[in-house]
Design an enzyme around this catalytic site. Structure first.
Site, mmCIF file in Angstrom:
data_model
loop_
_atom_site.group_PDB
_atom_site.id
_atom_site.type_symbol
_atom_site.label_atom_id
_atom_site.label_comp_id
_atom_site.label_asym_id
_atom_site.label_seq_id
_atom_site.Cartn_x
_atom_site.Cartn_y
_atom_site.Cartn_z
ATOM 1 N N HIS A 188 0.796 -1.232 0.000
ATOM 2 C CA HIS A 188 0.000 0.000 0.000
ATOM 3 C C HIS A 188 0.824 1.275 0.000
ATOM 4 O O HIS A 188 0.281 2.369 -0.110
ATOM 5 C CB HIS A 188 -0.955 0.023 1.198
ATOM 6 C CG HIS A 188 -0.254 0.345 2.473
ATOM 7 N ND1 HIS A 188 0.334 -0.607 3.245
ATOM 8 C CD2 HIS A 188 -0.011 1.527 3.078
ATOM 9 C CE1 HIS A 188 0.908 -0.047 4.284
ATOM 10 N NE2 HIS A 188 0.724 1.249 4.213
HETATM 11 C C1 UD1 Z 1 -2.198 5.737 4.992
HETATM 12 C C2 UD1 Z 1 -0.897 6.248 5.603
HETATM 13 C C3 UD1 Z 1 0.097 5.117 5.734
HETATM 14 C C4 UD1 Z 1 -0.505 3.951 6.477
HETATM 15 C C5 UD1 Z 1 -1.750 3.521 5.736
HETATM 16 C C6 UD1 Z 1 -2.427 2.330 6.383
HETATM 17 C C7 UD1 Z 1 -0.406 8.580 5.075
HETATM 18 C C8 UD1 Z 1 0.462 9.487 4.310
HETATM 19 N N1 UD1 Z 1 -0.289 7.288 4.765
HETATM 20 O O1 UD1 Z 1 -1.937 5.426 3.624
HETATM 21 O O2 UD1 Z 1 1.233 5.581 6.453
HETATM 22 O O3 UD1 Z 1 0.432 2.888 6.538
HETATM 23 O O4 UD1 Z 1 -2.664 4.621 5.705
HETATM 24 O O5 UD1 Z 1 -3.450 1.833 5.578
HETATM 25 O O6 UD1 Z 1 -1.145 9.010 5.926
HETATM 26 N N2 UD1 Z 1 -9.364 5.005 0.590
HETATM 27 C C9 UD1 Z 1 -10.563 4.346 0.431
HETATM 28 N N3 UD1 Z 1 -11.177 3.868 1.540
HETATM 29 C C10 UD1 Z 1 -10.651 4.002 2.780
HETATM 30 C C11 UD1 Z 1 -9.418 4.664 2.916
HETATM 31 C C12 UD1 Z 1 -8.793 5.151 1.808
HETATM 32 O O7 UD1 Z 1 -11.082 4.199 -0.660
HETATM 33 O O8 UD1 Z 1 -11.275 3.577 3.754
HETATM 34 C C13 UD1 Z 1 -8.699 5.575 -0.580
HETATM 35 C C14 UD1 Z 1 -8.549 7.082 -0.423
HETATM 36 O O9 UD1 Z 1 -9.680 7.762 -0.817
HETATM 37 C C15 UD1 Z 1 -7.319 7.361 -1.252
HETATM 38 C C16 UD1 Z 1 -6.485 6.096 -1.087
HETATM 39 O O10 UD1 Z 1 -7.375 5.079 -0.651
HETATM 40 O O11 UD1 Z 1 -7.674 7.487 -2.612
HETATM 41 C C17 UD1 Z 1 -5.346 6.288 -0.124
HETATM 42 O O12 UD1 Z 1 -5.802 6.595 1.195
HETATM 43 P P1 UD1 Z 1 -4.943 7.521 2.198
HETATM 44 O O13 UD1 Z 1 -5.604 7.555 3.485
HETATM 45 O O14 UD1 Z 1 -4.633 8.817 1.538
HETATM 46 O O15 UD1 Z 1 -3.534 6.838 2.357
HETATM 47 P P2 UD1 Z 1 -3.159 5.326 2.590
HETATM 48 O O16 UD1 Z 1 -2.611 4.798 1.336
HETATM 49 O O17 UD1 Z 1 -4.255 4.558 3.230
#
Ligand code: UD1
Length: 356
Positions: free
Chosen positions: A206
Site C-alpha cells: 500500500h
Molecule cells: C495511509 C498512511 C500510511 C498507512 C496507511 C495504512 C499517510 C500518508 N499514509 O496510507 O502511512 O500505513 O494509511 O493503511 O497518511 N481510501 C478508500 N477507503 C478508505 C481509505 C482510503 O477508498 O477507507 C482511498 C482514499 O480515498 C485514497 C487512497 O485510498 O484514494 C489512499 O488513502 P490515504 O488515506 O490517503 O492513504 P493510505 O494509502 O491509506
C-alpha cells in the site's frame, strides 16, 4: 476532583489498532475522547476495528477522507483546530506517521496543548516517503515522545531531541498480546478461504512509493506471480485503484481479497509460510509471530527485524523476491526489542505524572 481530559487523534487503520490498548488503560484514569479524522472511512478499513477491538466509537468524526496529501492534511487541520478549541484537552495523543498524525500534531502545537507522540523516533531516512516527513515533523513538536525501541531513542538523540523521551515499548505488541488468543478462537478466515497452515503466503502492498509507480507495482505483481505457492493478497483501496488504473494483472496463484479485519489478518499472518509486504506493522507482526517476512522496500524503520535475520529487504526486484522466497528460511533467535507488552501502562503512568 474532575478528571483531566486526554484527546487521541486517529484516522488510519494502524492507528485504530495502536490506540486501542492505550485508550483502554487511559480511560480508567482520565476523561478520554477520540477524534477520528475520517482518513480511512470504508467499513473494512475503519469500523471493523472499532467493533472487533471494542474501541469506544469516536466522539468526533471529521469526515476528511481522500484527496491529495496537502489538501487532506489541510482539511484535517482546519477541523481539528475547531474541535480542540471546543474541548481544550490537557494532552493530545497522536500515533504513528500518517497524515492524521501530522495534522493532529500541528493542530495541538498551534493551540498550545501539550502533545504526546506514540511510536516516536522511527526513521527510514528516506525523505521521499510521506510517512518519514510526518514522523520527523511530529517528533520535533512533541512534548512527550513514547519510543517503541532503543533504536528509536537513539534516532531522536541524533536529532537533538532528548527531553520528554521515554522508551516504553511498542503498543502494537500490547495489542497483539491482548488479541491473539481471541483471534485464534474467533477467526474463521482459514476455513473460509480454504487455506492450510504453511501452504500459502500472504502479501500486502500500500505504500505510495510502490502503488503510485506503475513499474514498481508491475514488478511486485510479476514477482508474486513467479512464486510457486498460492499468494493471498488483501488489497488496500489505494492499491486496487492503482492496479486498475495501470491496467496490471497477476497470475492465477495470486488470490486478491478485500482488506481484512484485525483478527483475520492476525490469523492469516500466523499461519502463512511467508509474508511479503511493504507495511511496517506487518513486518513487526511477522517477527513477533515467528513468520519469515520479505519486505518489498529498500529500507525499513524496524531495523531489529532485519538484524535478527527474520526480515529480508528484497525491494521490488523479481529475482531477489523469488530467490529469498525459495532459499531463505530463518531459524535464529528472535530477541524481543519491543518491550514487555505493557507500553500502554507505562504511557499512562508517565502522563499521570505529567498532569499531577
Ligand atoms: C495511509 C498512511 C500510511 C498507512 C496507511 C495504512 C499517510 C500518508 N499514509 O496510507 O502511512 O500505513 O494509511 O493503511 O497518511 N481510501 C478508500 N477507503 C478508505 C481509505 C482510503 O477508498 O477507507 C482511498 C482514499 O480515498 C485514497 C487512497 O485510498 O484514494 C489512499 O488513502 P490515504 O488515506 O490517503 O492513504 P493510505 O494509502 O491509506
Amino acid at each position: 476532583m474532575s478528571l483531566k481530559t486526554i484527546v487521541s487523534i486517529v484516522g488510519a487503520r494502524p492507528q485504530f489498532i495502536k490506540s486501542a490498548p492505550v485508550s483502554r488503560v487511559l480511560s480508567a484514569h482520565f476523561r478520554t475522547l477520540l477524534i477520528h479524522t475520517g482518513q480511512h472511512y470504508d467499513y473494512g478499513m475503519s469500523d471493523i476495528f472499532f467493533d472487533e477491538m471494542q474501541i469506544h466509537p469516536p466522539d468526533f468524526n471529521l469526515g476528511v477522507g481522500g484527496g491529495l496529501h496537502g489538501e487532506q492534511t489541510g482539511r484535517m487541520l482546519i477541523e481539528l483546530e475547531k474541535v480542540l478549541a471546543e474541548v481544550m484537552p490537557h494532552y493530545v495523543l497522536v500515533y504513528g506517521d500518517t497524515n492524521s498524525t501530522l495534522a493532529g500534531a500541528l493542530a495541538s502545537a498551534k493551540a498550545g496543548i501539550p502533545l504526546a507522540h506514540v511510536e516516536a523516533g522511527l526513521r527510514s531516512y528516506n525523505r521521499t516517503m510521506p510517512e518519514e516527513i510526518n514522523r520527523v515533523l511530529t517528533d520535533h513538536i512533541s512534548t512527550l515522545l513514547f519510543c517503541p525501541t532503543d533504536t528509536a531513542v537513539e534516532n531522536l538523540t541524533k536529532e537533538g531531541i532528548v527531553n520528554g523521551v521515554y522508551r516504553v515499548g511498542d503498543v502494537m505488541y500490547d495489542a497483539l498480546l491482548h488479541n491473539l488468543a481471541i483471534a485464534r478462537a474467533r477467526s474463521q478466515v482459514l476455513d473460509r478461504l480454504s487455506l492450510k497452515k504453511g501452504e500459502y503466503a500472504l502479501a500486502t502492498v500500500h505504500r505510495a512509493a510502490n502503488t503510485d509507480n506503475a513499474e514498481r507495482m508491475r514488478l511486485i505483481l510479476d514477482g508474486l506471480s513467479a512464486l510457486t505457492m498460492q499468494i493471498v493478497f488483501p488489497v488496500h483501496p489505494r492499491t486496487r485503484k492503482m492496479i486498475q488504473e495501470w491496467g496490471l494483472a497477476a497470475n492465477s496463484n495470486v488470490f486478491f481479497i478485500e482488506p481484512q479485519g484485525y483478527f483475520d489478518i492476525l490469523m492469516l499472518q500466523e499461519n502463512a509460510d511467508c509474508i511479503l509486504t511493504d507495511s511496517g506493522g506487518m513486518q513487526k507482526e511477522a517477527y513477533l509471530l515467528g513468520v519469515r517476512c520479505i519486505t518489498l522496500r529498500e529500507e525499513t524503520e524496524w531495523v531489529e527485524t532485519v538484524a535478527s535475520g527474520w526480515n529480508y529487504l528484497a525491494g521490488v526486484d523479481r529475482q531477489a523476491i523469488r530467490t529469498a522466497f525459495e532459499t531463505w528460511h530463518p531459524q535464529g533467535e528472535r530477541p524481543l526489542p519491543y518491550g514487555d507488552g505493557q507500553a500502554a501502562e507505562q504511557i499512562c503512568e508517565i502522563l499521570s505524572n505529567e498532569l499531577r
